[in-house]
Design a protein around this motif. Structure first.
Motif, PDB file in Angstrom:
ATOM      1  N   ASN A 194       0.807  -1.222  -0.030  1.00  0.00           N
ATOM      2  CA  ASN A 194      -0.142   0.028   0.024  1.00  0.00           C
ATOM      3  C   ASN A 194       0.847   1.127   0.046  1.00  0.00           C
ATOM      4  OD1 ASN A 194      -1.507   2.348   1.476  1.00  0.00           O
ATOM      5  ND2 ASN A 194      -3.147   0.933   0.823  1.00  0.00           N
ATOM      6  N   MET A 228      -8.191 -12.073  -5.227  1.00  0.00           N
ATOM      7  CA  MET A 228      -8.810 -10.741  -4.828  1.00  0.00           C
ATOM      8  C   MET A 228      -8.760 -10.465  -3.269  1.00  0.00           C
ATOM      9  SD  MET A 228      -9.808 -10.007  -7.920  1.00  0.00           S
ATOM     10  CE  MET A 228     -10.464  -8.227  -7.454  1.00  0.00           C
ATOM     11  N   THR A 229      -8.951 -11.298  -2.583  1.00  0.00           N
ATOM     12  CA  THR A 229      -8.774 -10.943  -1.099  1.00  0.00           C
ATOM     13  C   THR A 229      -7.304 -10.342  -0.942  1.00  0.00           C
ATOM     14  OG1 THR A 229      -9.957 -12.965  -0.490  1.00  0.00           O
ATOM     15  CG2 THR A 229      -8.621 -12.079   1.167  1.00  0.00           C
ATOM     16  N   TYR A 275      -5.696  -8.355  -2.679  1.00  0.00           N
ATOM     17  CA  TYR A 275      -5.648  -6.937  -3.096  1.00  0.00           C
ATOM     18  C   TYR A 275      -6.294  -6.125  -2.101  1.00  0.00           C
ATOM     19  CZ  TYR A 275      -4.459  -8.777  -7.839  1.00  0.00           C
ATOM     20  OH  TYR A 275      -3.744  -9.381  -9.018  1.00  0.00           O
ATOM     21  N   ASP A 276      -7.454  -6.801  -1.623  1.00  0.00           N
ATOM     22  CA  ASP A 276      -8.246  -6.056  -0.465  1.00  0.00           C
ATOM     23  C   ASP A 276      -7.346  -5.829   0.665  1.00  0.00           C
ATOM     24  OD1 ASP A 276     -10.497  -6.028  -1.893  1.00  0.00           O
ATOM     25  OD2 ASP A 276     -11.387  -7.820  -1.144  1.00  0.00           O
ATOM     26  N   ASP A 315      -4.949  -3.254  -0.052  1.00  0.00           N
ATOM     27  CA  ASP A 315      -5.488  -1.900  -0.073  1.00  0.00           C
ATOM     28  C   ASP A 315      -5.805  -1.306   1.258  1.00  0.00           C
ATOM     29  OD1 ASP A 315      -5.707  -1.619  -2.678  1.00  0.00           O
ATOM     30  OD2 ASP A 315      -7.597  -2.506  -2.918  1.00  0.00           O
ATOM     31  N   GLN A 316      -6.107  -2.346   2.333  1.00  0.00           N
ATOM     32  CA  GLN A 316      -6.231  -1.914   3.618  1.00  0.00           C
ATOM     33  C   GLN A 316      -4.843  -1.917   4.489  1.00  0.00           C
ATOM     34  OE1 GLN A 316      -9.090  -4.649   5.385  1.00  0.00           O
ATOM     35  NE2 GLN A 316      -9.976  -5.343   3.477  1.00  0.00           N
TER      36      GLN A 316
END
Length: 238
Positions: A167, A218-219, A221-222, A225-226
């Motif tokens: 991030n 996809m998890t 990427y989440d 992002d967090q």
């Protein structure tokens, strides 16, 4: 300006959507967007206007799209004529799904540069790639290598350096190179890529308490992002 940019240009114009154009060209949406943006910047003109309903040609774009289409048709015809006496060689390449987007643009550039070679892409997990190669079901794999004692290590031609996805707000985001302390002090996100989690942990003895083991890309990427941790991008081997 090159043939690939013009091909993307006329396809987007015909489809009225970058996503539909990408699907018809079998490339990523990002690859098409980058090509169009690069072409517009190079020519210093706006070829499309973006709206919430999609994308459409500007008056300038409409002026040139017919010429671009004719150039592509002439190029394809010349390409066909020059390759008529060449034998097409098929090469089966196994690329794990989580790595595929890294290679989309390169694959298309390869097709343009070497028209007599037909790369057949097989989607798989990293766990399957080595098995496909050992069983001679594919000619080349692009996959991560778990360790130096892994399957077909003696067949590896090229291996990439290690990279991390992070991030932008993370304290290590602006560093050009990470050191061991950076990794030890940050949770690491692992993509198990078809392996059972316990077996995956055996392959990577350097994991620590607090690290994430995820089977859904996809998890990952989440989590990035967090700002939950650093994602260790698979080491690529050919």
């Amino acid at each position: 300006m090159d043939i690939l940019q013009l091909r993307y240009f006329i396809t987007v114009a015909a489809c009225g959507s970058i996503q539909d154009a990408a699907d018809s060209l079998y490339v990523s949406r990002q690859a098409v967007s980058r090509a169009i943006l690069s072409l517009e910047r190079e020519l210093n003109i706006n070829l499309f206007v973006r709206t919430h309903n999609g994308i459409k040609l500007t008056s300038t774009g409409d002026k040139y799209v017919g010429h671009a289409r004719k150039l592509i048709e002439q190029y394809d015809e010349l390409h066909k004529m020059m390759c008529m006496n060449e034998k097409i060689v098929d090469i089966a390449i196994c690329i794990p799904i989580n790595l595929y987007t890294f290679f989309l643009e390169g694959i298309n550039e390869f097709k343009e540069k070497y028209p007599v070679v037909n790369p057949k892409i097989i989607h798989c997990t990293g766990a399957e790639a080595h098995v496909y190669l050992l069983n001679q079901k594919v000619d080349v794999i692009i996959a991560w290598t778990p360790d130096k004692s892994a399957l077909n290590q003696s067949d590896i031609l090229i291996e990439s350096p290690a990279f991390f996805m992070v991030n932008e707000n993370n304290k290590v985001a602006n560093k050009e190179m990470l050191v061991e302390a950076d990794i030890l002090n940050s949770p690491i996100i692992f993509y198990t890529d078809g392996f059972d989690t316990d077996y995956y942990k055996e392959l990577f003895p350097y994991w620590k308490k607090g690290d994430y083991f995820v089977s859904d890309i996809m998890t990952i990427y989440d989590l990035v992002d967090q700002d939950k941790g650093l994602y260790r991008v698979p080491v690529v081997a050919v």
